[in-house]
Structure formats: structure tokens, C-alpha cells
Enzyme design. Structure first.
Site, short mmCIF file in Angstrom:
data_model
loop_
_atom_site.label_atom_id
_atom_site.label_comp_id
_atom_site.label_asym_id
_atom_site.label_seq_id
_atom_site.Cartn_x
_atom_site.Cartn_y
_atom_site.Cartn_z
CG PHE A 32 68.37 66.90 16.42
CD1 PHE A 32 69.44 67.04 15.57
CD2 PHE A 32 67.14 67.36 16.00
CE1 PHE A 32 69.30 67.63 14.32
CE2 PHE A 32 66.96 67.94 14.77
CZ PHE A 32 68.05 68.08 13.92
CG ASP A 33 69.81 60.23 17.95
OD1 ASP A 33 70.55 60.87 17.17
OD2 ASP A 33 69.29 59.14 17.64
CB SER A 34 74.52 61.62 20.60
OG SER A 34 74.37 60.22 20.43
CG ASP A 36 69.17 62.70 14.82
OD1 ASP A 36 69.31 62.07 13.76
OD2 ASP A 36 68.24 62.48 15.63
CE LYS A 37 72.02 67.11 20.96
NZ LYS A 37 72.42 67.19 22.37
#
Length: 70
Positions: A32-34, A36-37
Site C-alpha cells: 500500500f502507498d499513501s 491506497d491508505k
């Protein structure tokens, strides 16, 4: 309601693959990247009818489970 199980369903749906979540699983491990979060948190807000603070920082599954358990 088992929050970890529900979170796992949401993450699996989001990623389009089966993933087994454990409390110690980090979102970095899941790739997860930012963005995605943020998208995951927005989906959780809808699912649990609640709102996360704008400045929330989550790195592990346990952090989200703890917040949703309150």
C-alpha cells in the site's frame, strides 16, 4: 462483529486478491502507498459509518482494528 475479518474482506476486495491479515501485518508489506491508505480509510469510514481524523497515520492492521474497536 469481528473487525479483523471485516477489514480482511475489504482489503481483499480492494486488492482483488486473497490476503490473510494479521494484527502485525503492515500496509507496507501489503504494497500500500499513501493513496491506497487514504482510499482504504475512506472505504472503512463508509462501511463503519464513522470518520477518521484528517491527520491519522496508520502503518499496521492492529492500529486500524484498535481504532474501530472503540
Amino acid at each position: 462483529m469481528d473487525i479483523l475479518k471485516k477489514l480482511q474482506e475489504i482489503v481483499c476486495d480492494y486488492r482483488g486478491e486473497q490476503i490473510e491479515l494479521k494484527p502485525e501485518t503492515t500496509f507496507d508489506e501489503l504494497g500500500f502507498d499513501s493513496l491506497d491508505k487514504v482510499e482504504l480509510l475512506m472505504r472503512l469510514e463508509d462501511e463503519f459509518d464513522m470518520q477518521f481524523p484528517d491527520d491519522i497515520q496508520v502503518n499496521a492492521v492492529k492500529e486500524i482494528v484498535d481504532i474501530l474497536s472503540k
